[in-house]
Design an enzyme around this catalytic site. Structure first.
Site, mmCIF file in Angstrom:
data_model
loop_
_atom_site.group_PDB
_atom_site.id
_atom_site.type_symbol
_atom_site.label_atom_id
_atom_site.label_comp_id
_atom_site.label_asym_id
_atom_site.label_seq_id
_atom_site.Cartn_x
_atom_site.Cartn_y
_atom_site.Cartn_z
ATOM 1 N N LYS A 166 0.808 -1.155 -0.256
ATOM 2 C CA LYS A 166 0.033 -0.107 -0.240
ATOM 3 C C LYS A 166 0.383 0.671 -0.182
ATOM 4 C CE LYS A 166 -3.562 -2.876 2.346
ATOM 5 N NZ LYS A 166 -4.497 -2.789 3.505
ATOM 6 N N GLN A 207 -4.430 -1.820 9.898
ATOM 7 C CA GLN A 207 -4.676 -2.712 9.275
ATOM 8 C C GLN A 207 -5.253 -4.261 10.188
ATOM 9 O OE1 GLN A 207 -3.201 -3.137 5.907
ATOM 10 N NE2 GLN A 207 -4.065 -5.445 5.916
ATOM 11 N N ASP A 220 -11.524 2.451 4.347
ATOM 12 C CA ASP A 220 -11.980 1.200 3.822
ATOM 13 C C ASP A 220 -12.582 0.968 4.132
ATOM 14 O OD1 ASP A 220 -9.663 -0.448 3.548
ATOM 15 O OD2 ASP A 220 -8.508 -0.789 6.509
#
Ligand code: NAP
Length: 261
Positions: free
Chosen positions: A21, A65, A88
């Site tokens: 990412k 994460q 997200d």
């Protein structure tokens, strides 16, 4: 535009995902920071980091994460992220917007990537039977919502570990989305000839002949299913890179919405 990724602990797969990412952000000239916290980080410490990022106007996207270490209440962390920076798409406000088909929300990146793959290859879901294997909030449920939304117009079945006769259910599908996290569980017999198969699974299978001691494989027995299907995504190199592309798209959307540009 700036996105920050918070990594708590040392889960090896998470480290790989976070690195790619950050690398993609750099390739796009998007500033990003990786905030690495020890595996012993408390809930309060992590909440304080999220709060700081929420209040920093230079930051447009935040993600923590998954999976965090066991002392962390992941749902509470997700709820603490400012929904306008939740790239997200896991915050309840964004989940509700997805269900309401309100495009101002953020769509979870993996199912958004699957939809984009279908679009890119000219595969229509209108009126098709789609079976989504998996009912997680990260993949399965948002995937089903996207497929059933107006414009996508699929007839969707969500299968899970308690589904009776998964093979027969899958065999009805014009499109199978496999997101169970079970290596190569979707065999040739599960797939109607000519069906389209999107393999979301990323599984590490021990293999001593590999230098790193494992190989990556999807939820679909690729070689045998490839023979009979219309189209199939590989693992690695299929849904994974699209997920990161959709994360970048969400960050751009967040920056535009927050700055009014
Ligand atoms: P998850 O939270 O563990 O959910 C797995 C789902 O699959 C659950 O709903 C489970 O059912 C169902 N399932 C498990 N075994 C099954 C079986 N034998 N038959 C039918 N259903 C079964 O996993 P996830 O986060 O959704 O991720 C799924 C897979 O996608 C994993 O391999 C993950 O690594 C991968 N993934 C890839 C990306 C990407 O970028 N490509 C992104 C996210 C995830 P129950 O609810 O009944 O337990």
């Amino acid at each position: 535009m700036r996105a920050d990724v918070v990594l708590v602990g040392e889960d090896p797969a998470s480290q790989v995902y976070v690195s790619s990412k950050v690398k993609t952000c750099a390739n796009l000239n998007m500033y990003s920071e990786k905030i690495v916290l020890s595996a012993e980080t408390s809930q309060e410490e992590l909440l304080a980091v999220v709060e700081r990022l929420n209040n920093d106007e230079r930051i447009h996207g935040i993600l923590v994460q998954s999976p965090p270490p066991p002392q962390i209440d992941e749902a509470a962390i997700v709820r603490a992220i400012d929904p306008r920076k939740d790239v997200d798409g896991f915050h309840p406000e964004n989940v509700a917007k997805l269900a309401l088909e309100d495009s101002s929300g953020f769509v979870p990146c993996t199912p958004a990537g699957c939809m984009r793959i279908l679009k890119e290859y000219g595969i229509s879901s209108i009126g098709k039977e789609v079976v989504v294997v998996g009912r997680s909030m990260i993949v399965g449920k948002p995937m089903a919502l996207l497929l059933v939304a107006k414009g996508s117009d699929a007839t969707v079945t969500i299968a899970h570990s308690r589904t009776a006769d998964l093979e027969a259910v899958c065999r009805r599908a014009d499109i199978i989305i496999a997101a169970a996290g079970r290596p190569e569980m979707i065999k040739k017999e599960f797939v109607k000839p000519g069906a389209v198969v999107i393999d979301v699974g990323i599984n590490r299978v021990e293999e001593s002949s590999k230098a790193r001691g494992y190989r990556l494989t999807g939820d679909v027995a690729y070689e045998e299913v490839f023979e009979i299907c219309e189209a199939i995504t590989p693992v690695p190199g299929g849904v994974g890179p699209m997920t990161i592309a959709m994360l970048m798209k969400n960050t751009l959307q967040a920056a535009r919405q927050l700055t009014g540009s």
